[in-house]
Design an enzyme around this catalytic site. Structure first.
Site, mmCIF file in Angstrom:
data_model
loop_
_atom_site.group_PDB
_atom_site.id
_atom_site.type_symbol
_atom_site.label_atom_id
_atom_site.label_comp_id
_atom_site.label_asym_id
_atom_site.label_seq_id
_atom_site.Cartn_x
_atom_site.Cartn_y
_atom_site.Cartn_z
ATOM 1 N N LYS A 1 1.725 -1.275 7.639
ATOM 2 C CA LYS A 1 2.147 -1.194 6.238
ATOM 3 C C LYS A 1 3.570 -0.649 6.114
ATOM 4 O O LYS A 1 4.316 -1.046 5.213
ATOM 5 C CB LYS A 1 1.163 -0.352 5.429
ATOM 6 N N TYR B 1 -3.070 0.544 10.494
ATOM 7 C CA TYR B 1 -2.765 0.311 9.084
ATOM 8 C C TYR B 1 -1.457 0.999 8.701
ATOM 9 O O TYR B 1 -0.608 0.422 8.025
ATOM 10 C CB TYR B 1 -3.910 0.823 8.217
ATOM 11 N N SER C 1 0.821 -1.204 0.000
ATOM 12 C CA SER C 1 0.000 0.000 0.000
ATOM 13 C C SER C 1 0.861 1.263 0.000
ATOM 14 O O SER C 1 1.977 1.284 0.534
ATOM 15 C CB SER C 1 -0.945 0.023 1.207
#
Length: 263
Positions: free
Chosen positions: A155, A151, A138
């Site tokens: 990530k 997140y 991502s």
């Protein structure tokens, strides 16, 4: 990587980017595409839509023994694995208020699943003299995911791990690529928007929202060129340079965007 006659494995393959990768790899001539997902019915439907080259398997990527068994079964069935796509991922839509269970779940899906798959697949790839790992990290791994602390953190960790793998194993024939899209029209983004999550709103306001098929196109091009960083949104490279050169200004811009969206 030329995908013709390759044996490919994809986690998180029941929809979104994973399903798009499976379709595109099949169109490129892959000999077999093993589709793994915790949602057994959905991943079976994707495999049925692709045809006989697709093999669905129900797997929980947070369970290392299931990953090891998946890899061993695939190696026995097809003789090798040429490309492993660690694509499964989850968001939380929250910040420091997310409880320990939520942080742990994000860590296990977004990071440890990549570790588990590398542990399982690398011995066979090294023995056969090469292979390719594609990790979906991502744009949040390059930049940040405003509104989603777990997140963002996981990530970043996933991208750091992918870079470590590339540095460590490239001279031994292992290629590593990190797929880092920004906004993609998947249930993950749609569900976040429906729930009013700030992170999803920031993503939707930050640039083009690509289709999963467009992301798959970018992945194929990046694999062919053996690029480490695959950016379906080219502007992410410019954002990363701006962030590195002027972190205070970059953060000020994000805060301004948040204020506009939450006014």
């Amino acid at each position: 990587m030329n995908l013709t006659d390759r044996i490919v494995m994809i986690t998180g393959a029941a929809g979104g980017i994973g399903a798009a990768l499976a379709r595109r790899f099949t169109a490129e001539g892959a000999a077999a595409v093993v589709l793994a997902d915790v949602n057994s019915e959905a991943v079976r439907a994707v495999a049925d839509s692709i045809g006989p080259t697709a093999h669905p398997v129900a797997v929980d990527v947070t369970d290392e023994e299931q990953i090891r068994a998946l890899v061993a079964d695939t190696e026995q069935r097809y003789g090798r694995i040429d490309l492993f796509c660690a694509n499964a991922g989850i968001t939380t839509g929250g910040g420091i208020e997310i409880d320990d269970a939520g942080w742990d779940r994000a860590w296990r899906v977004n990071v440890l699943a990549h570790v588990y798959s590398a542990r399982a697949v690398l011995p066979g790839m090294l023995a056969q003299g090469g292979g390719h790992l594609l990790h979906t990290c991502s744009a949040a791994g390059v930049l940040t995911a405003v509104g989603d602390a777990p997140y963002t953190a996981t990530k970043h960790a996933a991208l750091g791990f992918a870079e470590w793998l590339s540095v460590t194993y490239r001279d031994r024939g292992i290629r590593v690529s990190a797929l880092c899209p920004q906004g993609v029209d998947t249930p993950m983004l749609a569900d976040g928007l429906a729930a009013g999550h700030l992170g999803a709103r920031v993503v939707a306001a930050s640039g083009a929202v690509l289709t999963p098929d467009q992301v798959a196109d970018a992945a194929v091009a990046g694999l062919a060129e053996e690029r480490f960083l695959i950016l379906p949104h080219p502007e992410v490279a410019a954002y990363a340079r701006r962030r590195a050169e002027d972190p205070d200004g970059w953060q000020a811009g994000l805060r301004k965007l948040v204020r506009r969206l939450t006014a």
